[in-house]
Design an enzyme around this catalytic site. Structure first.
Site, PDB file in Angstrom:
ATOM      1  N   ASP A  88      47.706  38.585  32.752  1.00 21.10           N
ATOM      2  CA  ASP A  88      46.735  38.698  33.736  1.00 21.10           C
ATOM      3  C   ASP A  88      45.957  37.598  33.758  1.00 21.10           C
ATOM      4  O   ASP A  88      44.992  37.141  33.005  1.00 21.10           O
ATOM      5  CB  ASP A  88      45.672  40.008  33.105  1.00 21.10           C
ATOM      6  CG  ASP A  88      44.739  40.290  34.267  1.00 21.10           C
ATOM      7  OD1 ASP A  88      44.459  39.290  35.289  1.00 21.10           O
ATOM      8  OD2 ASP A  88      43.843  41.239  34.400  1.00 21.10           O
ATOM      9  N   HIS A  89      46.288  36.994  34.749  1.00 19.52           N
ATOM     10  CA  HIS A  89      45.581  35.483  35.146  1.00 19.52           C
ATOM     11  C   HIS A  89      44.056  35.399  35.394  1.00 19.52           C
ATOM     12  O   HIS A  89      43.491  34.456  35.062  1.00 19.52           O
ATOM     13  CB  HIS A  89      46.190  34.940  36.431  1.00 19.52           C
ATOM     14  CG  HIS A  89      46.295  33.511  36.391  1.00 19.52           C
ATOM     15  ND1 HIS A  89      45.385  32.759  36.051  1.00 19.52           N
ATOM     16  CD2 HIS A  89      47.428  32.431  36.666  1.00 19.52           C
ATOM     17  CE1 HIS A  89      45.531  31.345  35.902  1.00 19.52           C
ATOM     18  NE2 HIS A  89      47.092  31.319  36.505  1.00 19.52           N
ATOM     19  N   ARG A  90      43.494  36.840  35.744  1.00 20.65           N
ATOM     20  CA  ARG A  90      42.048  36.852  35.609  1.00 20.65           C
ATOM     21  C   ARG A  90      41.324  36.565  34.256  1.00 20.65           C
ATOM     22  O   ARG A  90      40.252  36.223  34.099  1.00 20.65           O
ATOM     23  CB  ARG A  90      41.515  38.142  36.147  1.00 20.65           C
ATOM     24  CG  ARG A  90      41.802  38.667  37.579  1.00 20.65           C
ATOM     25  CD  ARG A  90      41.645  39.949  37.910  1.00 20.65           C
ATOM     26  NE  ARG A  90      42.423  40.898  36.929  1.00 20.65           N
ATOM     27  CZ  ARG A  90      42.247  42.286  37.093  1.00 20.65           C
ATOM     28  NH1 ARG A  90      41.446  42.646  37.976  1.00 20.65           N
ATOM     29  NH2 ARG A  90      42.758  43.040  36.181  1.00 20.65           N
ATOM     30  N   PRO A 113      46.809  40.430  38.906  1.00 17.54           N
ATOM     31  CA  PRO A 113      47.608  39.125  39.103  1.00 17.54           C
ATOM     32  C   PRO A 113      48.541  38.822  38.005  1.00 17.54           C
ATOM     33  O   PRO A 113      48.060  37.917  37.091  1.00 17.54           O
ATOM     34  CB  PRO A 113      46.466  38.142  39.655  1.00 17.54           C
ATOM     35  CG  PRO A 113      45.211  38.385  38.712  1.00 17.54           C
ATOM     36  CD  PRO A 113      45.483  39.813  38.599  1.00 17.54           C
TER      37      PRO A 113
END
Lengths: 465, 421
Positions: B393-395, B221
């Site tokens: 990377d939003h994770r 993401p």
């Protein structure tokens, strides 16, 4: 009228049918098998097994007669025919009970009676005038075959025998005419000759054991003639005149007719498939040359109806039927990794003395295919174990594709070759080339070393000959 | 026993590669340590070193062979004094065995981001030793192998119909011979619409880029943060350094690397990777730099960049770039890294958003340094600006952390003396 329903109903409990039933049960299918006569079919009751028992008796007799060759003194050698037959029957009975037990253990329901198709997904089982109907999503026809009857040569059970009477003789015929030189005819000829009958074999084709390699056929003929069997090839039995005590056969050979009078005649001229009473009329099941037409998964043209074993195309061998049974059932059950049967990988055996075993193409058929061949031969007379056994007669022949190293065929004659042929069957199934066979260590001293040497010979590398 | 030389796995993610060329000929004597061949992997060309001495008896996979499966037999070495005859005994030494390839599912590419090693543990040796562990065995009967070898049929291209998918004679016989089929197909195509297009076969590197970036863009993401940096001070400092006695010519990008590294040191949450079980935070600051090469993109790594002097970084990047373009990078020089910088400023690109280089969590896209009209203390002024976009990377990196990182980067780049400390 009662009705019971199953996933699979198998008609016939011979080596095709009962194996199909057991495999189906193993795969969790609700299975029934319908048998009109005896579990185990012809193979177990009137074929493969009881004849092997008879031939073992013959072998013991032969060994006893030649005991002196081995330094063993046996005072008087004789046989009791009734006991020989009794032993054979007892073995069949024992194995029949074994099949019954196996079916029970696997929870296969057995219906006694004649089974026939009775509409889509239905099998009618009739016995003693009563009929019950079984329903099944899949019906496997495994009704087998019977001796082929030729006009004029009909067995009468008295002086003209089929395999069945030949298996339970009440008295030893002094002279015997065997019509047909396939495996069945040859095995009976060998048995009766060993027990002392004057045996004549008549074969319509140019050579005996016509499905075998010509070189093997010739060696077999030589060996049988040495044992005192008369062999007439390219000869036809035109008629049989049945007397009270004997039979006179009119035999035509090379345009000339001769008469031969014998005590008994055994007719072994092939088989006829039991297609007639299966209720095939009105179904899409197709019959060609007397046999049911199936595809590689043993499906007939009628949806949900399958056929295996002697009902279908040749070779008509018990192990072919059993193998088809497994393929057919596994395909029905949706098993992965099911593979069609390749007839080039089905071995064939004849249990005469000497034994004959083969797999794949004969040399002449291989040559007819236009391939360049490498042919290896190794004789029993050069094998230590064979000599020690006093069985120095025989040959192992292997045929390779010179280009690819494919084992195209293997042909054997001699002691215990029926137990050896599986080695080449494995090789063919694994698609080994000559290299893997050469690299395999065969134990010494064994007859199997000849299998190795034959392969080596095909490539000019034979050691012991 | 002849020694079988097999296609080495040069990088952990490598499942197949190309055999660029042999450096020894058949029959040539080989000493341990000799260079045998050049293997083109997913990202570079590496040299294959002989582990034992002997004679290169048979080359099974010729020069310029593509899609050679890792573990496939590529050559056979005879030990010193070993008779050539023993080759014949070695059935695996037939060319058929060499055709081993992409069929075996066991060798499916371990390409998930988490499968790559941490930058702190570069493990693959630059020159793989021989023989390497075999893998990717093709199930095929000896007869099938032999017929395939004769007909030039690639076993890897076949579907086996035997037990467990084993390739048997019929499968080979049913296969069209060698390249005949594709060639015919191409001919047919060209007769329909001549010269409508040209097909350039995908190199293993091309396919690896396609796979990694597709995976990245599809599974990570991404979000993007853009910031403008005033770099007048930086430009001035560059000039001063250049004018120094023993001065050095440093690029803007050298400063960017150093600033990015120091910012990572400050905000270690960005120097991390997502794995299903945990977020893997790296203990060293290794910055990868995207380099365009004639064959495709590669990202050599400046390790421990936060500790290196600018001149060191500059020299290293120059060397890595040169060797990357020559395809001569060793595997550990481009594997791993916790962060990537992609700079397209030299093309005049003002700003862009890059795709994250897995298993990393962020990539900084650096635009051109250019003079722009800006408002300074309430008046219009001219400033040298550089726009940078962080893809994260939003994770792993929440928006605030990403912003904090970018702010830290901006502060460093706008106060370039801090990069000299």
């Amino acid at each position: 009228m009662t009705e019971k329903s199953f996933d699979i109903v198998v008609i016939g409990a011979g080596p095709g049918g009962y194996v199909a039933a057991i495999r189906a049960a193993q795969l969790g299918l609700k299975t029934a098998v319908v048998e009109r006569e005896h579990l185990g079919g012809i193979c177990l009751n009137w074929g493969c097994i009881p004849t092997k028992a008879l031939l073992k008796s013959a072998e013991v007799l032969r060994q006893a007669q030649h005991a002196a060759d081995y330094g063993i003194e046996v005072a008087q050698v004789s046989f009791n025919l009734a006991q020989v037959v009794k032993r054979s029957r007892a073995i069949s009975a024992q194995l029949q009970a074994g099949v019954k037990h196996l079916l029970k253990k696997n929870k296969v329901e057995v219906f006694t009676g004649s089974g026939k198709l009775a509409g889509a997904g239905k099998v009618a089982v009739s016995q003693d005038g009563k009929t019950i109907t079984l329903t099944a999503r899949h019906i496997i026809l495994a009704a087998g075959a019977r001796a082929r009857i030729m006009p004029g040569l009909e067995p009468d059970g008295q002086r003209v025998w089929s395999y069945k009477e030949a298996m339970v003789p009440e008295a030893m015929p002094k002279s015997l005419l065997v019509v047909g030189s396939g495996a069945i005819g040859i095995e009976f000829a060998s048995f009766y000759r060993t027990l002392g009958a004057e045996v004549t074999v008549v074969e319509v084709l140019e050579r005996i054991l016509p499905v075998e390699d010509a070189e093997i056929s010739a060696l077999a003929r030589k060996s049988f003639e040495k044992q005192g069997i008369k062999v007439l090839t390219a000869a036809t039995v035109k008629s049989l005149k049945r007397g009270t005590e004997n039979v006179t056969a009119a035999i035509e050979s090379a345009g000339k007719e001769s008469q031969l009078t014998v005590d008994r005649v055994i007719v072994a001229v092939g088989i006829s498939a039991n297609t007639e009473k299966l209720g095939l009329e009105g179904t899409k099941v197709r019959i060609e040359r007397g046999h049911v037409v199936v595809n590689q998964w043993l499906e007939t043209d009628e949806p949900g109806v399958y056929a295996i074993g002697d009902l279908t195309a040749p070779p008509w061998l018990a192990h072919k039927a059993s193998h088809e049974a497994v393929i057919c059932v596994e395909k029905i059950a949706g098993q992965a990794d099911v593979h069609p049967l390749d007839i080039m990988k089905i071995p064939g055996c004849t249990y005469s003395h000497p034994q004959i075993a083969s797999i794949g193409l004969s040399e002449e058929k291989a040559r007819a295919g236009g391939r360049e061949l490498k042919v290896g031969r190794f004789p029993f007379q050069a094998n230590g174990k064979a000599i020690a056994l006093g069985e120095a007669e025989g040959l192992i022949k292997t045929i390779f594709d010179a280009k690819t190293g494919e084992l195209i065929g293997a042909h054997m004659i001699g002691a215990e070759v029926t137990e050896l042929i599986q080695g080449y069957a494995i090789a063919k199934t694994l698609e080994t080339t000559e290299a893997e066979l050469m690299n395999t260590v065969f134990p010494h001293p064994t007859l199997s070393e000849m299998m190795h040497e034959s392969v080596l010979d095909a490539y000019g590398r034979v050691i012991h000959f | 026993m002849p020694i079988e030389i097999r296609m080495p796995a040069v990088s952990p993610s490598m499942t197949e590669g190309s055999l660029a060329r042999w450096l020894k000929k058949e029959g040539e004597t080989v000493k341990a340590g000799d260079l045998l061949a050049e293997i083109e992997t997913d990202k570079a060309i590496v040299e294959l070193v002989a582990e034992s001495a002997g004679t290169l008896a048979r080359i099974v996979v010729p020069d310029e062979s593509n899609n050679v499966q890792v573990g496939a037999l590529i050559a056979v070495l005879l030990a010193p004094g070993e008779p050539a005859a023993s080759l014949a005994q070695s059935s695996t030494a037939t060319p058929a065995a060499a055709a081993a390839a992409a069929h075996a599912p066991a060798t499916a590419a371990p390409s998930a981001p988490s499968a790559s090693p941490a930058p702190s543990a570069p493990s693959a040796p630059s020159a793989p030793s021989v023989p390497s562990a075999p893998s990717g065995r093709i199930l095929a009967s000896p007869l099938a192998r032999r017929i395939a070898a004769e007909r030039g049929v690639q076993l890897a291209s076949l579907r086996g119909s035997g037990p467990n998918g084993r390739i048997v004679r019929l499968d080979v016989e049913a296969a069209p011979a060698a390249e005949a089929a594709p060639a015919a197909a191409a001919a047919a195509a060209s007769s329909i619409s001549a010269a409508a297009y040209e097909e350039i076969p995908n190199s293993s590197m091309r396919r690896m880029i396609a796979k990694r970036l597709s995976d990245a863009k599809q599974s990570i993401p991404h979000y993007y943060l853009t910031i403008d940096c005033v770099i007048d001070a930086l430009q001035k400092l560059r000039q001063e350094i250049k004018d120094c006695p023993d001065g050095a010519k440093l690029s803007v990008n050298d400063f960017v690397i150093k600033a990015a590294a120091l910012a990572l040191q400050k905000l270690p949450g960005v120097n991390a990777s997502w794995t299903e079980a945990a977020i893997r935070r790296y203990s060293s600051v290794d910055v990868a730099v995207a380099v365009a090469t004639p064959t495709g993109l590669i990202t050599p790594i400046v390790r421990n960049a936060e500790r290196k002097k600018l001149t060191q970084i500059s020299a290293e990047v120059k060397d890595l770039g040169l060797r990357a373009r020559a395809g001569k990078l060793a595997a550990e020089e481009y594997q791993g890294g916790g962060f990537t910088i992609s700079n397209l400023g030299m093309y005049g690109i003002r700003e862009f958003a890059a795709i994250i280089n897995p298993p990393q969590s962020a990539i900084l896209a650096v635009g051109a340094a250019e003079q722009r009209a800006v408002v300074k203390d309430g008046a219009l002024a001219i400033a040298t600006m550089m726009t940078c976009t962080l893809s994260a990377d939003h994770r792993v990196v929440d928006g605030a952390l990403g912003a904090e990182y970018l702010a830290a980067f901006k502060k460093l780049i706008e106060h370039p003396l801090s990069l000299l400390l």
